[in-house]
Design an enzyme around this catalytic site. Sequence first.
Site, PDB file in Angstrom:
ATOM      1  N   SER A 106       1.040  -0.964   0.138  1.00  0.00           N
ATOM      2  CA  SER A 106      -0.069   0.130  -0.163  1.00  0.00           C
ATOM      3  C   SER A 106       0.847   1.575   0.273  1.00  0.00           C
ATOM      4  O   SER A 106       1.403   1.423  -0.148  1.00  0.00           O
ATOM      5  CB  SER A 106      -0.612   0.004   1.551  1.00  0.00           C
ATOM      6  N   LYS A 107       0.092   1.878  -0.379  1.00  0.00           N
ATOM      7  CA  LYS A 107       0.825   3.797  -0.348  1.00  0.00           C
ATOM      8  C   LYS A 107       1.581   3.821   1.015  1.00  0.00           C
ATOM      9  O   LYS A 107       2.327   4.097   1.120  1.00  0.00           O
ATOM     10  CB  LYS A 107      -0.095   4.619  -0.744  1.00  0.00           C
ATOM     11  N   ARG A 108       0.840   3.187   2.147  1.00  0.00           N
ATOM     12  CA  ARG A 108       1.753   4.181   3.600  1.00  0.00           C
ATOM     13  C   ARG A 108       2.368   2.730   3.498  1.00  0.00           C
ATOM     14  O   ARG A 108       3.744   3.055   4.020  1.00  0.00           O
ATOM     15  CB  ARG A 108       0.253   2.880   4.746  1.00  0.00           C
ATOM     16  N   ALA A 140       4.566   1.281   1.595  1.00  0.00           N
ATOM     17  CA  ALA A 140       5.370   1.312   0.836  1.00  0.00           C
ATOM     18  C   ALA A 140       6.605   2.614   1.520  1.00  0.00           C
ATOM     19  O   ALA A 140       7.762   3.065   1.649  1.00  0.00           O
ATOM     20  CB  ALA A 140       4.863   1.763  -0.551  1.00  0.00           C
ATOM     21  N   ASP A 141       5.459   3.375   1.538  1.00  0.00           N
ATOM     22  CA  ASP A 141       6.657   4.551   2.317  1.00  0.00           C
ATOM     23  C   ASP A 141       7.452   4.332   3.216  1.00  0.00           C
ATOM     24  O   ASP A 141       8.187   4.683   3.372  1.00  0.00           O
ATOM     25  CB  ASP A 141       5.277   5.904   3.277  1.00  0.00           C
TER      26      ASP A 141
END
Length: 492
Positions: free
Chosen positions: A262-264, A266-267
């Site tokens: 997810s973007k989270r 990945a960040d």
Amino acid sequence: MSAPVRVRFAPSPTGLLHIGGLRTALTNYLLARQTGGTFVLRIEDTDRSRFVPEAEQDILDGLAWAGLTVDEGPTQGGDLGPYRQSERRDLYADAAQALLDGGHAYVAFDTPDEIEAMKERHRSKENPSPRYDLATRGEMTNSLTLSADEVAERLARGDEHVVRLLVPEGETITFTDRVRGEVAFETTEVDDQVLVKSDGMPTYHLANVVDDHAMGITDVIRGEEWLSSVPKHLLMYRALGWEAPRLAHLPLILSPTGGKLSKRSADRLGIPVSVVQYREAGFEPEAVVNFLALLGWNPGTEQELFTLDELVAAFDVERIGKSGVQFAMDKLEWFNGQHLRRLSAEQIAERARPAVQAAVGPVDDAALVEAAGLMRERLTRASDLAEATYLFQDPQSFDEAGLKKRWKDDSAALVAAYADRLEADADFSVESTEAVMRQLAEDEGAGFGRIVHPVRLAATGTSVGAGLFETLVVIGKEATVRRLRHAASVLG
Ligand code: GLU
């Protein structure tokens, strides 16, 4: 070669092009090129609340950067356009009407509060997320429960309403997915999807089916997250009397620590999710493409390195695996280094120039090309060349650990002596600079290593790098002699 396909990449312009989106686009592109088919770009912009005006340009830029040329699309044109869904509303309205007329869809007047109340009524341990479906639609306010007169009256006075898919009872919907094989869904698992929203805009599901049909799409290739939408789409194809395209759902991209990327997540792991970030970080587009193609697919041979054209020849949808694939940045870095090595020194220099100039100021072309040629085997990204500042300017400091380990009592004298001999070396080639050092070692009765390491430290400030004599030649005679003498005097 199989028959020419018509495939589409159908992103929603809700933000920057995602790396997973690029994988979907690439897979479609490969199939198009491989069969002599057509790669269509369709902008799915019916969700106005999430519309981002810059997104379309970012998608175009990302595809162009990766080398995926679009055959038909919003800026490319084509016979079956327009290629933005917001410009095709009449088509969706017609299809919705056909579904209503055929008894495959119905009108529903429920307010969001009423729908929430229904869910509240049914929510239980066994049924944690009740839906508007064949089990509950009978208790709602829609054209199935109201009289025809009442529906007509409500519509005439402009009551807010949506159009929903009428999912039939007691059916199993089966289909063959080119990646997942036979897939089956019971209609009890499928909700009565909203097809037209209260603002009159179609949802993704209706517009997607209408356009895949109208644009003659033969194969739908997209991420696995869309698999559960297939039964809804197939019901619409059947109701409208249209042939459904072949389907292939690509495995999920997983985080290296497990779970969906997810973007989270990945960040948190420092993994860029937008294509533009890879571009800005100096990744080679061919390396990114190579890496993405191998997420879930393997050629069945040992070959790992592929150009885009080689992928077109080798790629095979049937060889894509079902299971999710982990996104490994180190693998991408490796691919990048490998692809970089296939470039000429001039090409690497051109890519490295901005980073090098940011580090050391203006550098001339010839020096940059020589530096790129020297370091090519050691670079992961072209911009890494900027770390070897000593190729462009005298070292500003000396590696502490290296000094401690390698700089001995006799180092200054040996380095200075080497400088003197180099000054007299008319050749100043890789061979001559090495021969001069060997002679010095013999004359002084010192081991070769006793000279080579201090010389590297003195000339470059570091204790690692490309071959020493190759490096000295790139640095040049004058600068080498100057640096050696300076280090000998300051390091004593
Ligand atoms: N607009 C959808 C997306 O954003 C397209 C899904 C599909 O390919 O059907 O991914």
